[in-house]
Design a protein around this motif. Structure first.
Motif, PDB file in Angstrom:
ATOM      1  N   ASP A  28       0.587  -1.184   0.016  1.00 10.43           N
ATOM      2  CA  ASP A  28      -0.467   0.454   0.158  1.00 10.43           C
ATOM      3  C   ASP A  28       0.772   1.379  -0.437  1.00 10.43           C
ATOM      4  O   ASP A  28       0.267   2.090  -0.932  1.00 10.43           O
ATOM      5  CB  ASP A  28      -0.647  -0.759   0.959  1.00 10.43           C
ATOM      6  N   CYS A  29       1.606   0.732   0.872  1.00 10.59           N
ATOM      7  CA  CYS A  29       2.929   2.283   0.560  1.00 10.59           C
ATOM      8  C   CYS A  29       3.466   2.560  -0.527  1.00 10.59           C
ATOM      9  O   CYS A  29       3.139   3.944  -1.712  1.00 10.59           O
ATOM     10  CB  CYS A  29       3.868   1.839   1.216  1.00 10.59           C
ATOM     11  N   ARG A  58       1.170   4.757  -3.148  1.00  9.57           N
ATOM     12  CA  ARG A  58       0.786   6.363  -2.786  1.00  9.57           C
ATOM     13  C   ARG A  58       1.985   6.552  -2.947  1.00  9.57           C
ATOM     14  O   ARG A  58       2.010   7.735  -2.649  1.00  9.57           O
ATOM     15  CB  ARG A  58       0.657   5.170  -1.262  1.00  9.57           C
TER      16      ARG A  58
END
Length: 110
Positions: free
Chosen positions: A46-47, A50
């Motif tokens: 997820d990081c 992003r």
């Protein structure tokens, strides 16, 4: 977007681990709780999605603790900070392409 992490009960070894090194305690803990590495991997993906260029394992631990606390009631659980450096190394074994995301320091104790 909020991640919905599937949370499993945390399991601790039956014996307190007296005399075991941090690495040995981590290995037992990880065998009992493989979902923790899986969820740290999900959080790291997820990081990356992003666009983050640096990620701290401390932040990932706190997110996992927060998600776990939101999803459960009753008995508290423990995610030992002694294992953070071991989890980073496990993540990098699985995903060497993430080496620039995490700062790795020399392990001072075994």
């Amino acid at each position: 977007m909020q991640l919905e992490l599937p949370i499993a009960p945390i399991r601790h070894p039956d014996a307190p681990g007296d005399g075991l090194s941090i690495q040995e305690r981590f290995e037992v803990f990880h065998q009992l709780n493989p979902w923790i590495l899986e969820q740290l991997e999900v959080l790291t993906f997820d990081c990356v999605d992003r666009g983050l260029k640096r990620v701290g394992i401390g932040m990932l631990f706190e997110v996992l603790r927060w998600q776990y606390g939101r999803a459960t009631r009753g008995e508290p659980w423990r995610l030992n900070n002694d294992f953070r450096s071991r989890y980073v190394r496990e993540l990098l074994n699985l995903h060497p392409e993430w080496s620039a995301l995490f700062e790795i320091r020399k392990i001072r104790t075994s």
